[in-house]
Enzyme design. Structure first.
Site, PDB file in Angstrom:
ATOM      1  N   ASP A   1      25.492  74.852 127.308  1.00 52.58           N
ATOM      2  CA  ASP A   1      24.143  74.751 126.756  1.00 52.58           C
ATOM      3  C   ASP A   1      23.936  73.327 126.231  1.00 52.58           C
ATOM      4  O   ASP A   1      24.876  72.547 126.163  1.00 52.58           O
ATOM      5  CB  ASP A   1      23.939  75.760 125.622  1.00 52.58           C
ATOM      6  CG  ASP A   1      25.142  75.827 124.705  1.00 52.58           C
ATOM      7  OD1 ASP A   1      25.684  74.741 124.390  1.00 52.58           O
ATOM      8  OD2 ASP A   1      25.547  76.919 124.295  1.00 52.58           O
TER       9      ASP A   1
ATOM     10  N   ASP B   1      22.422  70.890 123.161  1.00 56.47           N
ATOM     11  CA  ASP B   1      21.923  70.778 121.797  1.00 56.47           C
ATOM     12  C   ASP B   1      21.262  69.414 121.648  1.00 56.47           C
ATOM     13  O   ASP B   1      21.720  68.432 122.243  1.00 56.47           O
ATOM     14  CB  ASP B   1      23.081  70.879 120.793  1.00 56.47           C
ATOM     15  CG  ASP B   1      23.747  72.240 120.864  1.00 56.47           C
ATOM     16  OD1 ASP B   1      23.027  73.236 121.070  1.00 56.47           O
ATOM     17  OD2 ASP B   1      24.981  72.305 120.743  1.00 56.47           O
TER      18      ASP B   1
ATOM     19  N   ASP C   1      32.419  67.955 113.695  1.00 59.23           N
ATOM     20  CA  ASP C   1      33.848  68.231 113.513  1.00 59.23           C
ATOM     21  C   ASP C   1      34.763  67.188 114.174  1.00 59.23           C
ATOM     22  O   ASP C   1      35.468  66.463 113.489  1.00 59.23           O
ATOM     23  CB  ASP C   1      34.202  69.672 113.919  1.00 59.23           C
ATOM     24  CG  ASP C   1      33.604  70.119 115.236  1.00 59.23           C
ATOM     25  OD1 ASP C   1      33.034  69.272 115.954  1.00 59.23           O
ATOM     26  OD2 ASP C   1      33.724  71.311 115.570  1.00 59.23           O
TER      27      ASP C   1
HETATM   28  P1  ATP Z   1      31.072  74.746 123.363  1.00 55.22           P
HETATM   29  O1  ATP Z   1      31.519  74.132 124.621  1.00 55.22           O
HETATM   30  O2  ATP Z   1      31.827  75.918 122.969  1.00 55.22           O
HETATM   31  O3  ATP Z   1      29.569  74.974 123.269  1.00 55.22           O
HETATM   32  P2  ATP Z   1      30.498  72.853 121.308  1.00 55.22           P
HETATM   33  O4  ATP Z   1      31.293  71.726 120.715  1.00 55.22           O
HETATM   34  O5  ATP Z   1      29.218  72.501 121.988  1.00 55.22           O
HETATM   35  O6  ATP Z   1      31.454  73.649 122.254  1.00 55.22           O
HETATM   36  P3  ATP Z   1      28.829  74.411 119.580  1.00 55.22           P
HETATM   37  O7  ATP Z   1      29.185  75.582 118.739  1.00 55.22           O
HETATM   38  O8  ATP Z   1      27.835  74.549 120.652  1.00 55.22           O
HETATM   39  O9  ATP Z   1      30.208  73.890 120.163  1.00 55.22           O
HETATM   40  O10 ATP Z   1      28.402  73.267 118.568  1.00 55.22           O
HETATM   41  C1  ATP Z   1      27.658  72.127 118.945  1.00 55.22           C
HETATM   42  C2  ATP Z   1      28.066  70.922 118.116  1.00 55.22           C
HETATM   43  O11 ATP Z   1      27.838  71.179 116.737  1.00 55.22           O
HETATM   44  C3  ATP Z   1      29.547  70.579 118.206  1.00 55.22           C
HETATM   45  O12 ATP Z   1      29.836  69.786 119.324  1.00 55.22           O
HETATM   46  C4  ATP Z   1      29.767  69.838 116.898  1.00 55.22           C
HETATM   47  O13 ATP Z   1      29.293  68.535 116.975  1.00 55.22           O
HETATM   48  C5  ATP Z   1      28.875  70.602 115.955  1.00 55.22           C
HETATM   49  N1  ATP Z   1      29.593  71.707 115.270  1.00 55.22           N
HETATM   50  C6  ATP Z   1      29.692  73.001 115.660  1.00 55.22           C
HETATM   51  N2  ATP Z   1      30.408  73.730 114.810  1.00 55.22           N
HETATM   52  C7  ATP Z   1      30.780  72.884 113.822  1.00 55.22           C
HETATM   53  C8  ATP Z   1      31.531  73.032 112.614  1.00 55.22           C
HETATM   54  N3  ATP Z   1      32.046  74.199 112.279  1.00 55.22           N
HETATM   55  N4  ATP Z   1      31.713  71.932 111.843  1.00 55.22           N
HETATM   56  C9  ATP Z   1      31.163  70.746 112.188  1.00 55.22           C
HETATM   57  N5  ATP Z   1      30.464  70.549 113.296  1.00 55.22           N
HETATM   58  C10 ATP Z   1      30.251  71.582 114.116  1.00 55.22           C
HETATM   59 MG    MG Z   2      27.700  73.867 122.756  1.00 56.23          MG
END
Ligand code: ATP
Ligand code: MG
Length: 454
Positions: free
Chosen positions: A74, A76, A148
């Site tokens: 997805d 963001d 993170d």
């Molecule tokens: P995925 O491939 O699972 O979607 P993702 O890194 O995109 O991995 P998301 O949950 O979609 O994970 O989160 C989007 C972004 O938001 C992350 O890349 C990170 O920058 C931030 N983020 C998400 N969760 C946290 C957290 N618990 N603490 C700090 N930043 C976070």
């Molecule tokens: Mg994501």
């Protein structure tokens, strides 16, 4: 030395002073992500925000994945527009979230999550350092600092196709290294779920967790217990649906996160932290399906996770003289009673899980009308796939699976022949004669029971 101390007190990563930290800006040839690799919706959302005079970037996992040549799950978007301003610009959008308000913009089949840059101050933490409110807005730099891992803090500007990097994320991405921004221990205290994210992302991306990021995990694992069960369940599901579920579980165990943290994982691993053949096979098959873009039923997946417990209990009851189906129903009830509250398994998944288990007792009944009735069961196919996994793990004979495989495809005459064959093999666990006797005796004292219980 003094600078190092100041950085430590302020929880700033190397190279970042409190005032301003100039990001590295990478042009297209250096990162390889073209505008047309974004989804339609991500592109339209960022351009509309920019046209309205706001800053807008694709951020987080999508940028990371595109740079790694993986197609993102997805997209963001991060912006300096407030949630209200974003909502105002997009007709099909809604503001959600309490701890941090974000906007979901719906565009065709896609939903884009738009977040306003977060502020750098952790203004409200509890006694363990857990963030309780995180609602202040900030600059792009502060937003990067609140994320993170360094590879998750990259911003992509679709307008000029640049990647903006405040924390050496590009370097870490090339080195396949997961590095926590700021002080890892403090960041885990702020939000313990980051430990699970470290494990999941490392397994999913094939990255090493940087030593400083990895080290504090074991000592902070207990903090996860205080997280809401529903959030842990969501994270657990992401882990299982990552396409690397088996690797993730192994890694959780290596990092000391397996036992005593996740009730669901306690059930999956035995006391020594070993898993079983059935679990390994089922997770590997889930991983293979996900990688081949085939759909996965969460209920089925949960059924495989907890099967070891159910099966043990079922076999014990059978060994103690109980009949197969009532023994299975009691085993399921036992396991559920023990685990129900902790797992927080949403009802819609729980129902499927239970049904797949319950139907396992019916594969042994291959005489009379029973196999025909079983085929008409809407969940027959899922139950059959589950049986096939059990057979691969050596729990049931391959002959039984092959019989049902043939029976599903057979015409009327062939079905009769198969039923005769099963009778010859003595494969029916409850021979017809016995079953008749049991029925007549059970009718006296018991109105329901038997298969009608399903
Ligand atoms: P995925 O491939 O699972 O979607 P993702 O890194 O995109 O991995 P998301 O949950 O979609 O994970 O989160 C989007 C972004 O938001 C992350 O890349 C990170 O920058 C931030 N983020 C998400 N969760 C946290 C957290 N618990 N603490 C700090 N930043 C976070
Ligand atoms: Mg994501």
């Amino acid at each position: 030395m003094i600078r190092k101390l100041i950085r430590k007190v302020l929880d700033l990563p190397a190279g970042m002073s409190k005032r301003r930290n100039k990001p590295r800006v990478f042009p297209l040839p250096q990162h390889g992500v073209r505008r047309d690799q974004l989804s339609q919706a991500a592109l339209r959302v960022t351009s509309r925000l920019q046209e309205a005079g706001f800053a807008a970037y694709v951020v987080g996992g999508a940028v990371r994945d595109l740079m790694l040549g993986v197609s993102p799950k997805d997209f963001d978007v991060a912006t300096n527009a407030t949630p209200e301003q974003v909502h105002h610009l997009f007709r099909r959008s809604r503001i959600i979230g309490r701890r941090f308000r974000i906007v979901h913009v719906m565009m065709g089949p896609e939903t884009i999550e738009v977040t306003t840059f977060r502020g750098g101050n952790v203004d409200d933490t509890n006694e363990t350092g857990r963030i309780m409110a995180d609602n202040s807005f900030g600059s792009q730099e502060e937003d990067a600092h609140r994320r993170d891992f360094t590879v998750n803090a990259l911003f992509y500007d679709p307008f000029d196709e640049t990647v903006i990097d405040y924390h050496n994320g590009v370097k870490d991405l090339h080195a396949k290294r997961l590095v926590m921004i700021g002080q890892p221990a403090r960041r885990y205290q702020e939000d313990p779920v980051r430990m699970l994210r470290a494990v999941r992302l490392a397994a999913k991306l094939g990255f090493e967790i940087d030593e400083d990021t990895r080290k504090p995990i074991r000592a902070h694992a207990h903090l996860l217990k205080k997280e809401p069960a529903a959030r842990l369940f969501d994270e657990m599901l992401k882990l299982l649906m990552s396409g690397q579920a088996y690797a993730c579980l192994k890694k959780l165990r290596d990092e000391g996160l397996a036992r005593g943290v996740f009730p669901l994982l306690d059930a999956v691993m035995d006391d020594k932290g070993n898993d079983d053949a059935f679990l390994r096979l089922s997770l590997e098959s889930t991983d293979a399906r996900l990688r081949a873009d085939k759909p996965i039923s969460v209920g089925f997946l949960l059924a495989t996770l907890l099967w070891r417990q159910v099966n043990q209990c079922w076999q014990q009851r059978i060994a103690a003289g109980e009949k197969s189906l009532p023994a299975l129903l009691s085993a399921i009830a036992d396991v559920e009673a023990e685990q129900d509250n902790d797992f927080a398994i949403p009802r819609r998944f729980g129902v499927t899980m239970r049904e797949i288990w319950t139907l396992q007792a019916r594969f042994d009944s291959r005489s009379g009308a029973r196999p025909y009735r079983f085929l008409e069961q809407p969940r027959f196919r899922a139950a059959y796939d589950f049986l096939a996994l059990r057979s691969e793990a050596g729990e049931v004979t391959p002959q039984l699976v092959s019989w049902w495989e043939r029976f599903q495809r057979a015409d009327a005459a062939e079905c009769e022949r198969l039923i005769a064959e099963a009778k010859e093999q003595g494969g029916d666990a409850e021979p017809a004669k016995k079953r008749r006797r049991r029925r007549s005796s059970s009718r006296k004292g018991d109105a329901g029971g038997g298969e009608s219980a399903q």
